[in-house]
Write a protein that holds these residues in place. Structure first.
Motif, PDB file in Angstrom:
ATOM      1  N   PRO A 249     -73.836   3.382 -13.104  1.00 45.36           N
ATOM      2  CA  PRO A 249     -73.241   3.429 -11.748  1.00 45.36           C
ATOM      3  C   PRO A 249     -72.439   4.755 -11.540  1.00 45.36           C
ATOM      4  O   PRO A 249     -72.387   5.133 -10.506  1.00 45.36           O
ATOM      5  CB  PRO A 249     -72.523   2.124 -11.625  1.00 45.36           C
ATOM      6  N   MET A 259     -73.382   5.426  -7.551  1.00 42.54           N
ATOM      7  CA  MET A 259     -73.815   4.284  -7.050  1.00 42.54           C
ATOM      8  C   MET A 259     -72.791   4.043  -5.752  1.00 42.54           C
ATOM      9  O   MET A 259     -71.766   3.798  -5.837  1.00 42.54           O
ATOM     10  CB  MET A 259     -73.925   2.971  -7.515  1.00 42.54           C
ATOM     11  N   ARG A 264     -73.528  -1.313  -4.767  1.00 41.93           N
ATOM     12  CA  ARG A 264     -72.438  -1.922  -5.891  1.00 41.93           C
ATOM     13  C   ARG A 264     -72.373  -3.319  -5.673  1.00 41.93           C
ATOM     14  O   ARG A 264     -72.668  -4.317  -6.349  1.00 41.93           O
ATOM     15  CB  ARG A 264     -71.097  -1.372  -6.019  1.00 41.93           C
ATOM     16  N   GLU A 280     -73.503  -2.139 -17.926  1.00 43.56           N
ATOM     17  CA  GLU A 280     -73.013  -0.959 -17.238  1.00 43.56           C
ATOM     18  C   GLU A 280     -72.770   0.160 -18.441  1.00 43.56           C
ATOM     19  O   GLU A 280     -71.886  -0.011 -19.471  1.00 43.56           O
ATOM     20  CB  GLU A 280     -71.791  -1.212 -16.555  1.00 43.56           C
ATOM     21  N   LEU A 297     -68.086  -0.899 -12.624  1.00 37.09           N
ATOM     22  CA  LEU A 297     -68.443  -2.305 -12.073  1.00 37.09           C
ATOM     23  C   LEU A 297     -67.891  -3.453 -12.535  1.00 37.09           C
ATOM     24  O   LEU A 297     -67.430  -4.487 -12.214  1.00 37.09           O
ATOM     25  CB  LEU A 297     -69.837  -2.392 -12.109  1.00 37.09           C
TER      26      LEU A 297
END
Length: 474
Positions: A249, A259, A264, A280, A297
């Protein structure tokens, strides 16, 4: 069979007695071609002098000279002043029995623009030696016993604090596992998920080619999911049947997308609804140039996200030091596979990294690297414009590589091969596709392990290729 010898060089060739309708020249050409194609004659290997090989085979020297000349014209051999005739560096066969995604990349290019490689010459040798020496000096006798499978407690504590302040990770040291880079981390996680009953993992498509084989080797099916300028397309994830999704991301590889906030939220909401794990891969989260990097994240959903990182981009891939932060229950299930894999990561290297971080040297090294990579990316963009190369850099300015979309319709495999032929190494986007694209238009160019001056040289030479000229290395 005949053996040629010249200055210690021996060559075994399957040359049979003369056969009707099959001249000796044809036999010798075929034998040498096969030897190069199969790798029995390695790149750079010197061949016997024509006079010596002719004597061993019982043929005229003129015949051997003609064979060498023909195979040189075909690109199998090359004549080097002072070295005689050698196997061409560009006549490399693929590694035997190795899947294309796992073959070792070409390392002989003059201009190394392969993606994913940091500035190897900038590895902080002095600082690492000082940290390693300090770690050895301070190590207790008990530190020299078999390692803790989860990693040394000191590194886990130091690393947890670093990841919390730099990447926004909720990193309880008790949920942090030290591993041999991202690859081992994903391998351990894949087998653990499979043992838990997982069956399918979704992957970003495009993405690193070795991910799918790691998951498949663990018995998991993979499902490609497309990406766009905002990251993975969450609406392509089904509500049932996918147990985990692997994503990048902070800086999608290789598109360079970050991202988007809405994406998200959608991804974490999907994982919560479906009881799935988000994996991740924060492979270069420290290296964003236009602004502060977006936090990870995992900090938003630590009980739903497994976080993976390593020193491969920040220091060097050779260290094989990485980490995984996972939910408590999953962490405990990872310990036995880690123990069975290697009995724990090397303790002194872990203590050296802990010392490097505690002393502030790791942060200083990353800041210097960030400046260096920003300058290199700018040099790449400027060189593309200056030399009028039909490429356009895409994605967020970050990391050590960029996706360059092609503006002239050339197939990226062709461009990559033509660049390699003149000593420039980068990747076609097709290397990173799980699902073949009928009209791929992009190459992935690294700028981490090459100077701005060399970038300009390489792009100037690339311009002669894209303009249909026959450039030569300067």
């Amino acid at each position: 069979m005949s053996r040629g010898v010249s200055s210690g060089v021996e060559l075994l060739l399957p040359i049979e007695p003369p056969q009707p309708g099959r001249p000796r020249r044809v036999q010798l050409e075929s034998a040498l071609r096969d030897a190069v194609r199969t790798g029995r004659l390695a790149a750079g290997q010197r061949l016997p002098a024509s006079r010596v090989l002719a004597g061993d085979l019982g043929v005229s020297r003129r015949l051997v000279v003609e064979v060498y000349t023909q195979l040189t014209a075909e690109g199998y051999l090359v004549s080097r002043p002072g070295s005689g005739t050698c196997v061409s560096d560009l006549a490399l066969p693929p590694a035997a029995n190795a899947p294309a995604a796992l073959r070792s990349p070409e390392r002989s290019a003059r201009w190394d623009m392969r993606p994913g490689i940091p500035t190897l010459s900038a590895f902080p040798r002095h600082l690492w030696r000082r940290a390693w020496t300090a770690a050895l000096r301070a190590a207790a006798d008990s530190d020299l016993a078999y390692p803790d499978s989860a990693g040394h407690p000191r590194l886990r504590q130091v690393l947890a604090a670093y990841l919390g302040r730099v990447r926004g990770v909720y990193a309880d040291p008790q949920r942090l596992l030290i591993c041999a880079g991202f690859t081992q981390g994903l391998h351990l996680l894949a087998h653990t998920l499979r043992a838990r009953g997982a069956r399918t993992v979704a992957l970003e498509d495009l993405g690193m080619p070795h991910r799918a084989p790691i998951l498949q080797q663990a018995g998991l099916a993979v499902m490609p999911v497309s990406v766009d300028g905002d990251g993975i397309l969450v609406d392509q994830l089904p509500e049932q049947g996918v147990d985990a999704v692997l994503t990048t991301p902070a800086h999608q590889f290789p598109t360079g997308a970050v991202m988007a906030p809405a994406r998200r939220e959608a991804l974490l909401a999907w994982a919560g609804r479906c009881g799935a794990i988000v994996v991740e891969d924060d492979y270069d989260g420290e290296f964003r140039f236009d602004r502060r990097a977006v936090g990870c994240l995992q900090g938003r959903a630590p009980d739903r996200v497994v976080y993976l990182g390593s020193t491969s981009k920040t220091l060097a891939p050779a260290l094989r030091l990485g980490w995984m932060v996972s939910p408590a229950e999953l962490h405990s299930e990872l310990l036995l596979p880690k123990f069975l894999a290697d009995h724990g990561s090397p303790t002194l290297d872990q203590l050296a990294l802990a010392h490097l971080i505690e002393a502030g040297d790791y942060d200083r090294h990353i800041r210097a690297a960030r400046t260096r990579y920003r300058t290199a990316r700018q040099a790449l963009e400027q060189a593309i414009t200056r030399h009028d190369v039909p490429l356009r850099l895409a994605g967020t300015p970050a990391g050590v590589q960029a996706l360059a979309t092609q503006l002239d319709g050339t197939h990226p495999d062709q461009l990559t091969a033509r660049a390699q032929a003149v000593g420039i190494a980068f990747d076609s986007i097709t290397r990173y596709q799980l699902t073949p694209d009928p009209d791929p238009l992009g190459v992935v160019i690294g700028y981490g392990n090459i100077t701005p001056h060399a970038i300009d040289e390489a792009i100037a030479l690339l311009a002669t290729i894209t303009n249909g000229q026959h450039g030569s290395a300067r």
